[in-house]
Design an enzyme around this catalytic site. Structure first.
Site, PDB file in Angstrom:
ATOM      1  N   HIS A  85       5.072  21.746  -1.874  1.00 33.14           N
ATOM      2  CA  HIS A  85       4.684  20.575  -1.071  1.00 33.14           C
ATOM      3  C   HIS A  85       4.089  19.513  -1.985  1.00 33.14           C
ATOM      4  O   HIS A  85       3.500  19.819  -3.022  1.00 33.14           O
ATOM      5  CB  HIS A  85       3.668  20.991   0.010  1.00 33.14           C
ATOM      6  CG  HIS A  85       3.408  19.884   0.985  1.00 33.14           C
ATOM      7  ND1 HIS A  85       2.519  18.862   0.737  1.00 33.14           N
ATOM      8  CD2 HIS A  85       3.956  19.615   2.184  1.00 33.14           C
ATOM      9  CE1 HIS A  85       2.530  18.025   1.749  1.00 33.14           C
ATOM     10  NE2 HIS A  85       3.393  18.448   2.647  1.00 33.14           N
ATOM     11  N   GLU A 133      10.336  14.252   1.193  1.00 34.63           N
ATOM     12  CA  GLU A 133       9.149  13.527   1.660  1.00 34.63           C
ATOM     13  C   GLU A 133       8.731  12.506   0.611  1.00 34.63           C
ATOM     14  O   GLU A 133       8.219  12.900  -0.445  1.00 34.63           O
ATOM     15  CB  GLU A 133       7.965  14.491   1.836  1.00 34.63           C
ATOM     16  CG  GLU A 133       8.109  15.488   2.920  1.00 34.63           C
ATOM     17  CD  GLU A 133       6.742  16.052   3.295  1.00 34.63           C
ATOM     18  OE1 GLU A 133       6.418  15.998   4.485  1.00 34.63           O
ATOM     19  OE2 GLU A 133       6.000  16.507   2.402  1.00 34.63           O
TER      20      GLU A 133
HETATM   21  O1  G3H Z   1       3.774  18.465   5.467  1.00 32.65           O
HETATM   22  C1  G3H Z   1       3.831  17.408   6.087  1.00 32.65           C
HETATM   23  C2  G3H Z   1       4.062  16.168   5.427  1.00 32.65           C
HETATM   24  O2  G3H Z   1       3.353  15.999   4.240  1.00 32.65           O
HETATM   25  C3  G3H Z   1       4.010  14.949   6.311  1.00 32.65           C
HETATM   26  O3  G3H Z   1       2.699  14.634   6.670  1.00 32.65           O
HETATM   27  P1  G3H Z   1       2.476  13.516   7.794  1.00 32.65           P
HETATM   28  O4  G3H Z   1       3.257  13.939   8.986  1.00 32.65           O
HETATM   29  O5  G3H Z   1       0.997  13.519   8.028  1.00 32.65           O
HETATM   30  O6  G3H Z   1       2.972  12.230   7.220  1.00 32.65           O
END
Ligand code: G3H
Length: 214
Positions: A85, A133
């Protein structure tokens, strides 16, 4: 669509979110899972929700103080794990080792990456799925599917070019059903999200909204 809710270290009630996710999962065709902190895996799994770890280390049983062992998270009830992550980055060799450790214990794997080039590299390691992401959009509430649709389509192409069995999730800023539909339209088979649920005043309502159009 797979809706994977990462609770990060947000100060939410993990068991309450898990119970809400379990109930929402039962009411929709979408697949809803929750990734709590390692110390909360067992309590979350006991709710019956599909439970994921946020991380495992590329280790085996032995002298690895402070590390997270894949066997331990599986014993606690996790059926899958995030790896690499954006907030828990690993070296490429360690991503490979973590995928191997997860697969050794039967955990499903989602390897996270920043962009399509990294998604291609992640897909080559043979995980079940990858998640793209853009770090700058994480936690902003601005959905990647709107702010940077090219990165989602690029990730879908990059993964397909390497291994068409590896599915693609996208994440960052996803918080509404409209965002989930937009992600699906771009070719993603799931979404990875956190703040839209973990920081919501009413996490169950937020989850219901996410799956409502599916
Ligand atoms: O693991 C989740 C992601 O980092 C997305 O985070 P978020 O939904 O707070 O932007």
């Amino acid at each position: 669509m797979f809706v994977l809710v990462n609770l990060k270290t947000y100060p939410c009630d993990a068991v309450a979110v898990a119970e809400a996710a379990r109930d929402v999962d039962a009411s929709t065709d979408a697949r809803v899972a929750v990734a709590p902190q390692a110390a909360q895996l067992e309590r979350v799994a006991e709710t019956g929700v599909e439970t994921w770890a946020q991380h495992v280390d590329p280790i085996e049983h032995g002298s690895n103080t402070g590390h997270t062992l894949a066997e331990a998270v599986a014993d606690a009830g996790a059926v899958g794990t995030l790896i690499n992550h954006s907030e828990r980055r690993l070296k490429l060799a360690d991503v490979d080792g973590a995928v191997e450790a997860a697969q050794r214990t039967g955990l499903e794997t989602v390897v996270c990456a920043n962009n399509p080039a990294q998604i291609g590299a992640a897909a080559a390691l043979g995980p079940d799925a990858v998640a793209v992401e853009p770090p700058e959009l994480i936690g902003t509430g601005t959905p990647v599917s709107q702010a940077d649709p090219d990165i989602v389509e690029g990730a879908v192409d990059a993964a397909a070019n390497v291994d068409s069995d590896v599915s693609v999730l996208c994440g960052a800023g996803i918080s509404t059903g409209e965002d989930v539909v937009a992600a699906s339209d771009l070719g993603a088979e799931g979404v990875l999200l956190a703040s839209g649920v973990a920081k919501a005043d009413d996490p169950k309502a937020a989850l219901e909204d996410l799956v409502e159009p599916l």
